[in-house]
Design an enzyme around this catalytic site. Sequence first.
Site, PDB file in Angstrom:
ATOM      1  N   ASN A  63       0.817  -1.332   0.201  1.00  0.00           N
ATOM      2  CA  ASN A  63       0.156  -0.261  -0.089  1.00  0.00           C
ATOM      3  C   ASN A  63       1.306   1.293  -0.067  1.00  0.00           C
ATOM      4  O   ASN A  63       1.256   1.602   1.312  1.00  0.00           O
ATOM      5  CB  ASN A  63      -0.533   0.169   1.360  1.00  0.00           C
ATOM      6  CG  ASN A  63      -1.335   1.101   1.849  1.00  0.00           C
ATOM      7  OD1 ASN A  63      -1.954   2.102   0.171  1.00  0.00           O
ATOM      8  ND2 ASN A  63      -2.411   1.133   2.625  1.00  0.00           N
TER       9      ASN A  63
ATOM     10  N   GLY B 237       2.076   3.096  10.816  1.00  0.00           N
ATOM     11  CA  GLY B 237       2.904   4.297  10.643  1.00  0.00           C
ATOM     12  C   GLY B 237       3.952   4.183  11.734  1.00  0.00           C
ATOM     13  O   GLY B 237       4.337   5.323  12.049  1.00  0.00           O
TER      14      GLY B 237
ATOM     15  N   GLU C 256      -5.752  -4.748  10.588  1.00  0.00           N
ATOM     16  CA  GLU C 256      -4.585  -3.612  11.352  1.00  0.00           C
ATOM     17  C   GLU C 256      -4.706  -2.220  12.006  1.00  0.00           C
ATOM     18  O   GLU C 256      -5.698  -1.340  12.500  1.00  0.00           O
ATOM     19  CB  GLU C 256      -4.380  -2.326  10.050  1.00  0.00           C
ATOM     20  CG  GLU C 256      -4.305  -3.266   8.427  1.00  0.00           C
ATOM     21  CD  GLU C 256      -3.399  -2.016   7.285  1.00  0.00           C
ATOM     22  OE1 GLU C 256      -2.278  -2.291   6.708  1.00  0.00           O
ATOM     23  OE2 GLU C 256      -4.806  -0.984   6.856  1.00  0.00           O
TER      24      GLU C 256
END
Length: 257
Positions: free
Chosen positions: A9, A174, A168
């Site tokens: 992604n 991140g 997720e």
Amino acid sequence: MRKKIIAANWKMNVTISEAESFVEDFQRDVADVTGVEIVIAPAFTSLAKVSRLLENSRNIRLGAQNFHPQSSGAFTGEISAPMLRELFVRYVIIGHSERRQIFGETDAFINEKVLAALANELKPILCIGETLAQREAGQEKEILASQLRGALVNVPAEEFADLVIAYEPVWAIGTGKTASAAQAQDAHAHTREVLAGLSDAETAKKIRIQYGGSVKPDNAVELLHQPDIDGALVGGASLEPRSFTRIVTAALEVSES
Ligand code: PGA
């Protein structure tokens, strides 16, 4: 046996020229990998270019990061499923936590997208996941179940096996913080149970559930070894061909072990 699926992604990164050089290097690196399904989801601007580059690829599929559930019309700035189909897009990421949080997407809208994707022969990669506050309050299982139920309303029974779900945890995206392999496995097993309730146990066994959230070459093997982890949705570590290749190789190693 569920074939592992590793998806990149790229989010709002990678220009057309950068995509071209990535795909050239990456294709060479994974040319012999057939035991793992690989997906690349570039930004909309690079889809046409990457589609052409992957024309003859046997193992890499094209994905999109988003689309609008209507086929056409007055939706300035949006892209439809038929537009993606024309570019040979196979997978679409739906309900990513960034879309839920930053762009206010609701379970009902995500459900419309899942139905539109299936109607257009695009395979959904449906993202679910709890926030840190929800996990700390012990609500993660409830959240996962309600996101799944909300997103999968009216999905025909025969379409379930083709879904890809990406678990997720929002706190791991991140941030460099990965869920431990045990935490991830626990969430994946629960997800499969909920999917069994929505379809049936046999079908749920066929659904691939990816883990996403700071997957890196160094933690991929341990995560992918878990019995209910069938792949990874990779953001940061997919931006560089070498590191993404190492994650694909990790999946291959686990599949063959
Ligand atoms: P990350 O992103 O690998 O950079 O944590 C994963 C995702 O958001 O799909």
